[in-house]
Design an enzyme around this catalytic site. Structure first.
Site, PDB file in Angstrom:
ATOM      1  N   CYS A 134       0.835  -1.208   0.000  1.00 41.73           N
ATOM      2  CA  CYS A 134       0.000   0.000   0.000  1.00 41.73           C
ATOM      3  C   CYS A 134       0.866   1.252   0.000  1.00 41.73           C
ATOM      4  CB  CYS A 134      -0.928  -0.003   1.221  1.00 41.73           C
ATOM      5  SG  CYS A 134      -2.016   1.439   1.289  1.00 41.73           S
ATOM      6  N   CYS A 137      -0.528   4.065   2.169  1.00 38.46           N
ATOM      7  CA  CYS A 137      -0.299   3.859   3.605  1.00 38.46           C
ATOM      8  C   CYS A 137       1.141   4.147   4.006  1.00 38.46           C
ATOM      9  CB  CYS A 137      -0.625   2.405   3.985  1.00 38.46           C
ATOM     10  SG  CYS A 137      -2.234   1.806   3.446  1.00 38.46           S
ATOM     11  N   ASP A 138       2.091   3.688   3.213  1.00 34.07           N
ATOM     12  CA  ASP A 138       3.486   3.649   3.654  1.00 34.07           C
ATOM     13  C   ASP A 138       4.439   4.530   2.854  1.00 34.07           C
ATOM     14  OD1 ASP A 138       2.747   1.754   5.561  1.00 34.07           O
ATOM     15  OD2 ASP A 138       3.027   0.105   4.150  1.00 34.07           O
TER      16      ASP A 138
END
Length: 306
Positions: A134, A137-138
């Protein structure tokens, strides 16, 4: 045989949020955690984009917080895996771990979706230490660093362009001699100067040390090998919704995600509701999963009041 008003299957942000809301409505929900208690976020070291945690939070801690909050209001959270469901009549019939039987007046499905991985041992070793599925997300953790994205479809191209806005350089590793993405998405990738596309390459190994990912060993289709130096390795080869239990009983879309009535969590079977990534092939974020868990709980409450 045990009987309950609400049974929730799955324990990520969607499942726990549904448990919080149904508990506060005095519906006394029973939640089974499934094979991955806490869901995909338990494999994430730091979450910085979930509201309420200004300094960020470890994925395991956040899931533990949600679990405790649900338990505070009376949710009955249990270890176990749903192995069989019968939605042909209500109350629905559910089997846990192949033995325990439960009848439930309503069902909230929050079984999530699993990211597809290449299957490399090194990929598993460095998951959460540079290997991610992701970028949204990261990606922030790799600002001004070099990273790689695996995949050649729209998702891979979208993640590569997103990462290119944060990172110094993005390698796009594509096993075919062309991109499968839409024309518009391809043009966006080709126009981004810090994306380098490596056509006809496969990842042979993710390289790293105790600090995390440091590179990747790539193998061309002609057998030659090369190494790239990277700090982050992002998989963008798709997700698999965990809907095997419901095939033939609930309407699924072409990719296997549970179909719901637009604007609701209602599935094709009255009294069965879906929340989180199991019905969301587009956003797949913790906050959207939590929101859909709230929606499923409210829909469920109104259904039972009828």
């Amino acid at each position: 045989m045990e009987k309950t008003k609400v049974l929730i299957v799955g324990s990520g942000p969607a499942g726990f949020t549904a448990a919080i809301y149904t508990s506060r409505a005095n519906l006394q929900p029973v939640l089974y955690e499934g094979i991955e208690p806490g869901g995909q976020l338990t494999t994430t070291t730091e979450i910085e984009n979930f509201p309420g945690y200004p300094e960020g939070v470890d994925g395991n801690r956040m899931m533990a917080d949600l679990r405790r909050q649900a338990e505070r209001f009376g949710a009955d959270i249990r270890t176990g895996v749903v192995t069989k469901v019968d939605l042909s009549s209500r109350p629905f019939h559910v089997v846990i771990d192949g033995t325990k039987e439960i009848e439930t007046e309503s069902l909230i499905v929050a079984t999530g979706a699993s990211a597809k991985y290449l299957g490399l041992p090194s990929e598993t070793k460095f998951r959460g230490m540079g290997v991610s599925a992701c970028a949204t997300c990261d990606g922030f953790f790799y600002r001004k660093k070099d990273v790689a994205v695996v995949g050649g479809g729209d998702t891979a191209c979208e993640e590569a362009t997103y990462l290119a806005s944060l990172c110094r350089k993005v390698y796009l590793i594509v096993r075919k001699p062309f991109l499968r993405a839409s024309k518009a998405m391809q043009e966006r990738v080709f126009a981004t100067p810090n994306i380098e596309i490596l056509f006809e390459h496969n990842t042979a190994e993710v390289l790293g040390d105790d600090s995390g990912v440091t590179g990747a060993l790539l193998r061309r289709n002609d057998g030659s090998e090369t190494t790239i130096d990277i700090s982050g390795f992002f998989l963008a080869i798709g997700h698999h919704p965990n809907t095997e239990l419901f095939a033939g009983q609930l309407d699924l879309d072409a990719e296997g995600y549970i179909a719901v009535v637009p604007g609701t969590s209602q599935t094709s079977v009255e009294g069965v509701f879906a929340a989180g990534d199991v019905k969301d092939p587009r956003y797949r974020q913790a906050i959207t999963a939590a929101g859909s868990g709230c929606i499923a709980a409210l829909d469920c409450e109104r259904f039972l009041l009828k």
